[in-house]
Design a protein around this motif. Structure first.
Motif: not given
Length: 447
Positions: A20-25, A385-393
């Motif tokens: 499964f993909p990395a989840d940074w939240s 508030p940490t869900a947005v860390f999954n954006t490809n930056l």
């Protein structure tokens, strides 16, 4: 009854995958369900617990067979489970819940806080915090720590080592931000970008980042343009837009907006994204060191009033650091009877509570893959508030030389498979995994 709580998940799952993909939240709670019992995860012997801690500190790599026949009798499995629950925290104040910090006032209110009125004590706490933060950054730079979080009462910062999340340099993402914080960072000479705002303007997202869906809310005024995160200066037309009143001779009879109102209107395009996921700021490379110094001296890092007054931010890391305290996630097994058609059948659950970081989620899932014979499901509760860390930056470095950049990363303390997962470019966008399921040793997930 926890096993029967409804989980709101989208209808369309992913296709089955080996990983499964990395989840940074950061997750606050995991609830696993299986037709096989989780009794192997409870009542660890003192020796198993001790070995689990030792394996964590020595970064011992555990590789289990595809299926463990007698999980409860597998010392290797039980020690590895204890190892997967360990995390490191600063500061450590046992009577206070130090995560989450955003919106945590009600959990901290009424608890003893001797530093709140003692300036000397506050300085000591911040001095120790600065030492711990600097220690983590140095470990990150040396690729001996893969990533860490700084959780303040207003925003969260995620520092990632070079080689993680598809980036060839150290990155730091801050969310949510405010105009005041961004202005202060600019004044300190910190170069940063606002990837979600810029991505929606340029439409040049050419990676697999399908979940961005590019259009930041219409309130963000898509017509704005800017480079490197600099919001454009508003037009000066407003300064003389009321001169026609003077020409008509009625300037004294009509109430005109004062200077502050005009200024606020000019800054509206910046202010209106404050506290929203779109305000996420990305700092890269050597600018992350400047950010470190900025955060150490940043007055808004610590609350000046309220239950969190004078309390330094929470540092969370997967590995030991100076001033860090070893903690473990809380785990308990659950069993229940569920009615299926006309009969009752046993359903087994495993609940894990605490700040579950990305490596822990992957480690636990990998262990369950073997212990539960390739079949389980999980409801994942995200610290929003940490869900947005999954954006490809970081689509700016498509030709990432993995061999060079990731050369020293195996020393960072993570299992090679976990490290490989966290090295991939994020694909979840602004969402996070809410539901994870494994059938026949293949994952599907919903975000």
């Amino acid at each position: 009854k926890d096993l029967h709580l409804p989980v709101a998940v989208p209808e369309v799952p992913s296709s089955p995958r080996d990983e499964f993909p990395a989840d940074w939240s950061i997750k606050t709670r995991l609830l696993f369900k299986s037709s096989q019992p989780f009794t192997w995860a409870e009542h660890l012997k003192a020796q198993e617990e001790a070995r689990g801690f030792a394996q964590h500190c020595r970064a011992t790599e555990t590789n289990l067979p595809q299926s463990v026949q007698e999980p409860k009798l597998s010392t290797e499995l039980r020690c590895a489970f204890q190892q997967s629950l360990v995390y490191w925290l600063h500061p450590s104040l046992p009577w206070l819940q130090l995560f989450p910090r955003i919106g945590a006032d009600k959990n901290i209110a009424g608890k003893a806080s001797p530093w709140s009125q003692d300036e000397a004590l506050q300085q000591v706490l911040m001095s120790e915090w600065s030492v711990s933060f600097t220690s983590l950054y140095n470990l990150l730079k040396a690729k001996l720590c893969p990533y860490f979080y700084i959780c303040t009462y207003q925003f969260t910062v995620l520092f990632r080592a070079a080689g993680l999340a598809g980036s060839d340099v150290i990155t730091a993402v801050i969310s949510p931000t405010t105009r005041g914080l961004r202005e202060a960072m600019r004044n300190e000479g910190i170069e940063f970008s606002l990837p979600l705002v810029e991505g929606s303007r340029t439409r040049k997202q050419k990676n697999s980042e399908g979940n961005l869906e590019t259009e930041v809310a219409t309130s963000l005024e898509a017509g704005n343009s800017g480079e490197d995160g600099e919001e454009p200066a508003p037009s000066d037309e407003d300064d003389d837009s009321f001169s026609w009143l003077e020409e008509m001779g009625v300037q004294d009879k009509v109430k005109k907006p004062d200077a502050i109102s005009i200024k606020l209107r000019k800054e509206k395009h910046e202010v209106q994204m404050d506290h929203k996921p779109e305000s996420l700021a990305l700092v890269k490379g050597t600018n992350t060191f400047t950010l470190l110094n900025f955060l150490i001296n940043c007055k808004s890092l610590v609350a000046v009033a309220g239950p969190q007054a004078g309390l330094p931010p929470t540092l969370l890391a997967p590995v030991a650091f100076r001033g860090g305290t070893m903690q473990t996630l809380k785990a308990r097994s659950i069993s229940a009877k569920a009615r299926l058609h006309s009969a009752y059948e046993d359903i087994f659950g495993l609940e894990i509570v605490g700040p579950v970081m990305p490596h822990s989620l992957h480690s636990v899932a990998t262990l369950l893959k073997s212990a539960q014979r390739g079949a389980f499901s999980a409801a994942l509760h995200t610290h929003e508030p940490t869900a947005v860390f999954n954006t490809n930056l970081d689509d700016a470095s498509p030709a990432l030389n993995k061999e060079t950049v990731c050369k020293d990363l195996p020393m960072c303390g993570l299992h090679p498979k976990t490290l490989d997962q966290l090295s991939q470019c994020p694909t979840l966008g602004k969402s996070s995994i809410r539901f994870l399921e494994m059938k026949d040793y293949a994952y599907t997930w919903k975000s």
